[in-house]
Enzyme design. Structure first.
Site, PDB file in Angstrom:
ATOM      1  N   LYS B  26       0.828  -1.195   0.000  1.00 37.62           N
ATOM      2  CA  LYS B  26       0.000   0.000   0.000  1.00 37.62           C
ATOM      3  C   LYS B  26       0.874   1.261   0.000  1.00 37.62           C
ATOM      4  O   LYS B  26       0.674   2.167  -0.813  1.00 37.62           O
ATOM      5  CB  LYS B  26      -0.922  -0.008   1.229  1.00 37.62           C
ATOM      6  N   ARG B  95      -3.259   2.945   8.491  1.00 37.20           N
ATOM      7  CA  ARG B  95      -3.564   1.654   7.848  1.00 37.20           C
ATOM      8  C   ARG B  95      -2.322   0.780   7.851  1.00 37.20           C
ATOM      9  O   ARG B  95      -1.209   1.265   7.687  1.00 37.20           O
ATOM     10  CB  ARG B  95      -3.995   1.863   6.395  1.00 37.20           C
ATOM     11  N   GLY B 104      -5.498 -10.888   7.286  1.00 40.06           N
ATOM     12  CA  GLY B 104      -5.531 -11.238   8.703  1.00 40.06           C
ATOM     13  C   GLY B 104      -5.100 -10.109   9.625  1.00 40.06           C
ATOM     14  O   GLY B 104      -5.358 -10.126  10.820  1.00 40.06           O
ATOM     15  N   MET B 106      -4.565  -6.044  11.093  1.00 41.19           N
ATOM     16  CA  MET B 106      -5.385  -4.875  11.363  1.00 41.19           C
ATOM     17  C   MET B 106      -5.567  -4.082  10.087  1.00 41.19           C
ATOM     18  O   MET B 106      -4.641  -3.953   9.299  1.00 41.19           O
ATOM     19  CB  MET B 106      -4.702  -3.980  12.387  1.00 41.19           C
ATOM     20  N   ARG B 350      -3.680  -1.202  -6.489  1.00 45.91           N
ATOM     21  CA  ARG B 350      -2.932  -2.466  -6.453  1.00 45.91           C
ATOM     22  C   ARG B 350      -3.362  -3.294  -7.655  1.00 45.91           C
ATOM     23  O   ARG B 350      -4.371  -3.001  -8.299  1.00 45.91           O
ATOM     24  CB  ARG B 350      -3.197  -3.219  -5.149  1.00 45.91           C
ATOM     25  N   HIS B 466      -6.189 -43.225  -4.299  1.00 44.25           N
ATOM     26  CA  HIS B 466      -6.493 -43.858  -5.584  1.00 44.25           C
ATOM     27  C   HIS B 466      -7.530 -43.065  -6.364  1.00 44.25           C
ATOM     28  O   HIS B 466      -7.347 -42.754  -7.548  1.00 44.25           O
ATOM     29  CB  HIS B 466      -6.978 -45.285  -5.336  1.00 44.25           C
ATOM     30  N   ARG B 572       0.497 -46.689 -17.752  1.00 43.33           N
ATOM     31  CA  ARG B 572       0.505 -47.744 -16.727  1.00 43.33           C
ATOM     32  C   ARG B 572      -0.205 -48.958 -17.291  1.00 43.33           C
ATOM     33  O   ARG B 572      -1.386 -48.896 -17.604  1.00 43.33           O
ATOM     34  CB  ARG B 572      -0.228 -47.284 -15.477  1.00 43.33           C
ATOM     35  N   ARG B 628       5.182 -48.440 -19.000  1.00 44.25           N
ATOM     36  CA  ARG B 628       5.763 -49.033 -17.786  1.00 44.25           C
ATOM     37  C   ARG B 628       5.301 -50.467 -17.632  1.00 44.25           C
ATOM     38  O   ARG B 628       4.117 -50.760 -17.737  1.00 44.25           O
ATOM     39  CB  ARG B 628       5.343 -48.226 -16.559  1.00 44.25           C
ATOM     40  N   GLU B 755      12.488 -44.181  -8.471  1.00 42.48           N
ATOM     41  CA  GLU B 755      11.451 -43.906  -7.467  1.00 42.48           C
ATOM     42  C   GLU B 755      11.827 -44.455  -6.101  1.00 42.48           C
ATOM     43  O   GLU B 755      11.018 -44.476  -5.192  1.00 42.48           O
ATOM     44  CB  GLU B 755      10.104 -44.460  -7.926  1.00 42.48           C
ATOM     45  N   SER B 774      12.833 -41.970 -15.577  1.00 45.55           N
ATOM     46  CA  SER B 774      11.657 -41.166 -15.300  1.00 45.55           C
ATOM     47  C   SER B 774      11.438 -41.184 -13.791  1.00 45.55           C
ATOM     48  O   SER B 774      11.296 -42.250 -13.190  1.00 45.55           O
ATOM     49  CB  SER B 774      10.440 -41.731 -16.020  1.00 45.55           C
ATOM     50  N   GLY B 776       9.685 -41.210 -10.529  1.00 45.38           N
ATOM     51  CA  GLY B 776       8.386 -41.469  -9.935  1.00 45.38           C
ATOM     52  C   GLY B 776       8.394 -40.808  -8.569  1.00 45.38           C
ATOM     53  O   GLY B 776       8.705 -41.419  -7.559  1.00 45.38           O
ATOM     54  N   THR B 777       8.078 -39.519  -8.568  1.00 50.28           N
ATOM     55  CA  THR B 777       8.257 -38.768  -7.323  1.00 50.28           C
ATOM     56  C   THR B 777       7.192 -39.080  -6.283  1.00 50.28           C
ATOM     57  O   THR B 777       7.365 -38.713  -5.127  1.00 50.28           O
ATOM     58  CB  THR B 777       8.314 -37.254  -7.605  1.00 50.28           C
ATOM     59  N   ASN B 778       6.113 -39.754  -6.669  1.00 48.61           N
ATOM     60  CA  ASN B 778       5.161 -40.184  -5.634  1.00 48.61           C
ATOM     61  C   ASN B 778       5.839 -41.184  -4.706  1.00 48.61           C
ATOM     62  O   ASN B 778       5.888 -40.997  -3.489  1.00 48.61           O
ATOM     63  CB  ASN B 778       3.941 -40.855  -6.258  1.00 48.61           C
ATOM     64  N   ASP B 779       6.345 -42.257  -5.284  1.00 50.15           N
ATOM     65  CA  ASP B 779       6.993 -43.277  -4.462  1.00 50.15           C
ATOM     66  C   ASP B 779       8.282 -42.751  -3.848  1.00 50.15           C
ATOM     67  O   ASP B 779       8.628 -43.098  -2.725  1.00 50.15           O
ATOM     68  CB  ASP B 779       7.261 -44.538  -5.288  1.00 50.15           C
ATOM     69  N   CYS B 841       7.421 -38.294 -13.893  1.00 53.44           N
ATOM     70  CA  CYS B 841       6.050 -38.679 -14.209  1.00 53.44           C
ATOM     71  C   CYS B 841       5.193 -38.828 -12.958  1.00 53.44           C
ATOM     72  O   CYS B 841       4.109 -39.393 -13.005  1.00 53.44           O
ATOM     73  CB  CYS B 841       6.020 -39.956 -15.040  1.00 53.44           C
ATOM     74  N   TYR B 861      11.962 -33.336 -19.411  1.00 56.34           N
ATOM     75  CA  TYR B 861      10.517 -33.143 -19.589  1.00 56.34           C
ATOM     76  C   TYR B 861       9.784 -33.443 -18.295  1.00 56.34           C
ATOM     77  O   TYR B 861      10.340 -34.046 -17.375  1.00 56.34           O
ATOM     78  CB  TYR B 861       9.979 -34.047 -20.707  1.00 56.34           C
TER      79      TYR B 861
END
Lengths: 886, 886
Positions: B26, B95, B104, B106, B350, B466, B572, B628, B755, B774, B776-779, B841, B861
């Site tokens: 501001k 202000r 959040g 004042m 703004r 899932h 898959r 895979r 992974e 590739s 497998g960033t989940n596992d 992936c 990629y």
């Protein structure tokens, strides 16, 4: 031209003992013996490099055949004989010999150089029976080893001849019989292979050499290398040596001997001999061989004459050789000898295999004799063997009825009456009976019963299953994964094949070998002799790594101290919750709905935990005690059976359905990766607060009794700095309060397990809020590999079989992968916090190879089961010595 | 002395727009506007650094009060007024304003500088009603915000007065009423706080400043920062500004406006105003504000007069300001204005918030207008917003009966009749009905039903459960973890609170927000406009990262291509096994005892798999397709219900007990770390052989139809080079065979998922036998953290709440830990094999922050659900641009 063949003979050899890689163990030994004046039949060694070349190109390197011819000529000159001559034909043996001894490879072909013409001529001039016997032996060995005809087919021909003649022993066959047999052998070979036995001695020689070369890559050899972790690119050398004969009648003999007793280590000449025999006869067991020395005869109570008495002059020569070899190699040697016409020849020498007890005694004795120094003595004892010295053993003289085999999960032998539940184990043990607990698997609820039992046997699970880990911790003999055993809990019996064993019937288990034995079997309690004590003291002087123990009870802690542990590296507090007096309160705590209820339940546990910790601190007076906060998933503490659930619900005044719902809500898809470790203490801070209070109060109380306490509180399963920081804040607040209440502070530290890859990767951050790290390499191996310890048995055996895994990564630390994380975490941690103490408390802390790695990367200490502490002390010292040798 | 206060006024400011960190958004905006000649009431800004100092030391930094005094004097001079004077008193507002806007904190206190004496004096000289109204507003705001008295207590007093007077509107109250109210307000404050309202204007000012400082660390602000990932060490600036009044009668007004339509992006002046009112009145909604411009009035069909018509001259000034602001900031701005006695003042500017559609249109339009270039346009669209453009949305005009909220797992809105089983979903969908599948959780067996349903709603599970993963993959709207919903499968209904929904009754889910709505709700299909297309093209020109899609079916593959995917990064194969025509053969295969039986079953699956792959290759003509090999634990394929087990046993001619035993034997303690991934293909090579054959045969077949196939076979869950090498050998053998059979080879590659931590740690070794990686960033996240995705819901919400985790690591890649492994594996891999292609992936492949990380470390990629492809394209381009800006 490259040197591919090394001659030895007439007191001088071209090679020596340092050339094992090139000449193999046997060749280098023969060369060395020749050089130091031991009587060795002359010969030459073709290098292992030639083997590798031959295996790759399926032909000899250029010039090899010429060098063989040259050396054959030298050998003829040395022997005053001629290869392939009629009058004084030179006979040779061909033996394989790699840098590392390998039973899987081709062994020996004797008597090369004989053929029908030469044999006939020799027979007419000398002893025809001996000549034709030797000739048939050549054809038989060559046919078997080089040409691939079954050994049994040859034996059948001999048997047939004996039957025809009506004799039982080979000795009953005449020269003509052997001649006839030799002819039949040749026909057999032609029939089976379509090829003739080579009559040309030179062809025989080259054929044998090629067979040795090829044996390097045969199936058995490959298998052996795989099992024993021997690299495949060594190749084997080939030893061609003039034949000497111990079977030419009077004045002839043969034998094998150890320079000291390989069972006890006692300094007496020890071995076996036969008169008028070839080396293979000693092993074959057709005649019983006699003892070598007087002393040996006395000790063994043998009826047979000692070689010392039968051929005293030759014995004296042999005794000289013994002294010469020990003096030269500074080792207990295993040697083969042959006496031909009263002339002693030494055919082989190598380091003698020995029991753990012998290894210790020989090492210490040799220091006394000035042969080796302390450091060398330390290297002479294998850490893996040390384990044998700490547990009762099956009496080797006992007859055993082995009914099954499992994995040797915790060493030592134990006998007892079979029980199938932990409760029964406790009850019967209280009644003074010795029991053996038999289960599919064990769980934390069985701890009491496991303690009460002499030993534990499970039909499922691997080397790091609950039963295995806990038993090793207790030092109790244990076999796991004895899959042939089929347990029927209801009928209270197990069956294995035709055998049924009912509750109350005695069995014996040998946790060192994995054998399950029917009935009681006598065991012997090995003494920890003064010699062993000495080796341990020497090891302690040298090692740099600290050695602590994983111990949860004052009893285990005391044992650990007795074995030389310098503190407790891991006290698991959860084991303390399973006691009958505690588990109800623990369950109440878990089922509580509000922090207040939870605190009420925990307040019941507090004084018990405090008592436990006081016991540990007292037992470890002056040494650090690392106490890990609650680690396992909560559902492990909850009951599964309806009855206990109902009791619990009653006691708590809630419905059984509610208890069941809570149990269900705590179930997890992958509990190993679930709500456990510090996640518990963060979600339910009251648990950490209670445990911190119990530890700090115990420390103050014990310190007030003039005990030096060094308490260290360990936060489990952290992956982020914030986890450690938040638990640390909680603990520090409690400690401040306790110090104020008690009016006395004690020094204490707060650290964390490093058992998740993320913890190792961000160790620099975590070290900012930790005073120490302890690697939990069990869990770190699980997460780094993505291997569930409980499920890994489904595929790792196949993996090891196929060479995809070199070994079980839960037994020996995977240095390439997991080790990388350990080293990374160590470096990052110490860089961020130079005062950080870093150790390891996984199962690997007691594994020699892993201990060497821990030393190499610079960990401060290892922590292992009390019974592995001596192993670790020795391995840690050896790690220092190996480092210096490199 | 450090400069702690920055003045702005009379056409010149000490600060400017680049100083947001010091002056807050501001303050920097006010300074910048002043500098470019926009009429801004003068004032000064106290820096955020002062706030941090005050928060830490609970006092002002040295010299701050002096600097405030100095600037107050400047302000008095600029205004020709005097703070705390009777005659021309200066009134100011205070202000807060941090670098990042934070609701959040004042907000505002107006009219500081009034007290009873001054008010009385002013009232006698000017408009008494206005003066006393202003005074009571000051007391009310100050009492609420600074002194902590409840807002409602003040309102009650006003209401009480109105009731007494019998009036309904504030307008009905007189000067005396307001005066009386002001007095009562002061009494209220004294009663509630024990303190007096400060009559000294200076005390008021400092009290307000302190309140702003303190509001930085109040609970709401902290909460907001936590949720929005705003660091806690910014602090807030304080703006003290001369008051201007839009509520002094004729010629006065106030309003808020966007320089363009924030909903559509259309280039028209768009906003709201009220005559004779203060800013807060516009928001309060007591009077309906009118439209700013003619065009806006026309479009919205408003009955109210446009500001353009009511105050044409001021509007023209405002229009100038609009042009000035857009020309200067090159952005769509959101501004607040007040008109006092026909003089226009701008109180704030703004960047304007806008919908995705508007963001795209404004960005493209501004390029057309020459305001910004393509690159800037790309940065103007938030990748997270793009998702909105690809899914149907709830019509914003619809009235909604929201009955529950869950996690917004897959965006878009969907309505349908409730069904509780996958089978029913399939059946009813076949009959042409639109259904919505409601389950506790979904499992792979439900795939068919999920496909058939318009959307999926689950009562359990997290963002990577899932249901969530599969729904995102399909682009189907999905809400998971709607825990208030209690499903009764037997009774075929769910309840939430008092509401019961039976099977067949319609509900609507909004997967973008997680709202569950009763009944059918109109939705709108958003167009993918030409503007959006343009942005995507510009993004493609700039981005370096490739973007591929995770797609398992030709249908998904086609959709992925339509969204711009450059190939399939993950197909898959297991999803293909769940079809009704396939699962029986799959089960036979699993239950087979011998390799021969197994092969027989696999031979049934082979042609179906081949057909699947042919479809994928055709859809991806010219682009790579990474397939895979089978990954999940086998027990996922086996039935659980008695009936299916019996059928299966019947079909196979074995006993149901045997089937049950096999199912039991495949159960695992931690299936995530169990027998799955390449462990399957190594243990049961026939599976890999079948799949390799199906892939290679499909490739050859399709290549024969003039389609360019680029097949890549991916080995899952490898942790050791040896695993990849052994599977590679198997695949290559099969490929050679197929090429011989078909008489035509095609190029193909073999790579592996990374992974497991061990794979990343030993990527150099693995790269020797892999053509591509590739991630497998989940596992990898599961194993690196030791977090089970299925169980993590038990503790991560608490972790995020407590600040132990910054966010859900399954949504946004944990760069510090998991990212370290990704980068390590990439570097090691490329070093060992420079031709290695490396992508990702996991779910993170569609997350903008994670995509930026992937770009930064140099991945080749990312691959994500088809519906995330445009998001990824944009995020990848932004990553390049952000890099250039640094």
């Amino acid at each position: 031209m490259e040197k591919m063949v090394y001659f030895f003979g007439e007191g001088k050899a071209e090679g020596n003992i340092t050339m094992k890689k090139t000449l193999g163990g046997k060749g280098a030994g023969l060369a060395e013996m020749t050089n130091i004046g031991v009587p060795v039949p002359p010969g030459f060694t073709i290098t292992s490099q030639c083997c590798l070349y031959y295996e790759k190109h399926k032909k000899y390197p250029k010039g090899l055949e010429e060098q063989i011819d040259e050396n054959l000529k030298k050998l003829e000159n040395a022997m005053g004989q001629k290869f392939a001559s009629f009058d004084a034909p030179l006979l040779v043996s061909v033996r394989s010999g790699a840098a590392i001894s390998m039973p899987g490879m081709m062994d020996t072909i004797l008597n090369l150089g004989l053929n029908e013409e030469i044999a006939n001529n020799l027979a007419s001039n000398t002893n025809p029976r001996f000549v034709y016997d030797s000739f048939r032996r050549l054809i038989q060995m060559y046919g078997d080893v080089v040409m691939g005809v079954e050994h049994e087919d040859f034996e059948e021909i001999i048997q047939h001849t004996k039957d025809k003649k009506g004799v039982k022993e080979d000795a009953g066959l005449t020269a003509d019989d052997w001649k006839e047999i030799a002819g039949k052998f040749k026909k057999l070979i032609k029939e089976k292979t379509g090829k003739d036995f080579p009559e040309n001695p030179k062809d025989q020689l080259l054929g044998a050499v090629n067979a040795v070369f090829s044996s390097w890559d045969n199936k058995r050899a490959k298998e052996y290398r795989r099992i024993n972790n021997i690299p495949g690119d060594l190749g084997t050398a080939v030893n061609v040596q003039a034949m000497v004969f111990g079977n030419r009648g009077e004045g002839c003999s043969t034998g094998v001997a150890f320079t000291r007793n390989p069972a006890t280590g006692e300094n007496i000449f020890y071995g076996e001999y036969l008169l008028d025999a070839q080396g293979e006869d000693v092993v074959a067991g057709i005649r019983t061989p006699g003892p070598i020395s007087h002393k040996q005869k006395e000790e063994s109570g043998s009826d047979l004459d000692a070689f010392e008495d039968v051929m005293p002059e030759t014995y004296s020569e042999l005794e000289d050789v013994r002294k010469k070899l020990e003096g030269h190699f500074k080792e207990m040697e295993d040697l083969e000898f042959t006496v031909e016409d009263n002339k002693l020849w030494i055919l082989q020498t190598r380091t003698g295999k020995r029991t753990a007890m012998a290894a210790v005694k020989i090492a210490v004795d040799m220091v006394g004799e000035g042969l080796i120094d302390n450091k060398e003595a330390i290297m002479r004892v294998s850490p893996d063997q040390v384990d044998q010295l700490l547990h009762p053993m099956i009496d080797p003289r006992a007859e055993l009825n082995v009914i099954a085999k499992g994995l040797p999960a915790s060493p030592g032998a134990a006998s007892g009456k079979v029980v199938f539940t932990a409760d029964e184990a406790v009850e019967k043990a209280k009644a003074g009976e010795k029991v053996l607990l038999v289960r599919h698997v064990t769980s934390p609820e069985d701890i009491g019963g496991m303690h009460a039992a002499e030993g534990i046997l499970t039909s499922r699970g691997g080397m790091t299953s609950h039963a295995a880990v806990v038993a090793r911790g207790m030092g109790a003999p244990c076999i796991v994964g004895a899959e042939d055993i089929s347990i029927d809990y209801k009928a209270k019996r197990f069956t294995v094949g035709d055998v049924t064993v009912k509750e109350g019937e005695p069995i014996t288990i040998d946790g060192t070998t994995g054998r399950v034995i029917l009935g009681d079997v006598p065991t012997i309690e090995p003494e920890i002799s003064g010699d062993f004590q000495k080796i341990m003291e020497w090891a302690d002087e040298i090692r740099r790594l600290g050695v602590r123990a994983n111990a949860d009870t004052p009893h285990d802690a005391k044992q650990a101290r007795d074995f030389g542990a310098e503190g407790i590296g891991l006290a698991r507090t959860e084991h303390m919750f399973f006691g009958e007096d505690r588990i109800p309160a623990m369950r109440e705590m878990i089922l509580s709905e509000t922090p207040e209820e939870r605190k009420k339940a925990l307040d019941k546990i507090l004084p018990m935990q405090r008592g436990d910790f006081e016991g540990l601190f007292k037992a470890m007076d002056g040494y650090p005690v690392i106490i890990r906060l609650l680690d396992p998933p909560l559902h492990e503490f909850l009951p599964e059976d309806k009855k206990t659930i109902e009791e619990l619900a009653n006691n708590m005044g809630i419905s059984a359905e509610k208890v069941e719902a809570k149990i269900a809500s705590l179930e997890e898809a992958n509990p190993m990766l679930g709500l456990r470790g510090c996640r518990l203490g963060i979600l339910i801070p009251e648990i950490t607060e209670m445990q911190a209070r119990a530890i700090i109060e115990a420390a103050v109380n014990v310190a007030n009794k003039n005990v030096k306490v060094i308490p260290k509180i360990m936060i489990p399963l952290a992956g982020r700095k914030e986890e450690v920081a938040s638990q640390r804040e909680l603990i520090e607040k409690v400690a401040e309060k306790v110090f104020k209440e008690k009016g006395k502070p004690v020094d204490y530290q707060i650290g964390t397990m490093i058992e998740l890859p993320r913890a190792a990767l961000t160790a620099d951050k975590i070290a900012e809020v930790a005073d120490f790290f302890s690697y939990g390499t069990n869990d770190l191996t699980q997460t780094t590999f993505g291997f569930s310890r409980d499920d890994v048995g489904k595929y790792t055996p196949d993996y090891i079989e196929k060479g995809i895994l070199p070994n079980d990564p839960f037994q020996t630390l995977d240095q390439e992968g997991v080790g990388q994380l350990v080293e990374m975490g160590l470096k990052k941690g110490k860089k961020a916090n130079p005062d950080l103490e870093v150790g390891i408390c996984g199962e690997h802390g007691g594994d020699p190879a892993s201990i060497e790695f821990c030393h190499k990367i610079g960990l401060d200490y290892v922590s292992c089961s009390p019974f592995r502490v001596p192993v670790a002390r020795l391995a840690a010292a050896q790690a220092v010595l190996k480092e210096k040798n490199n």
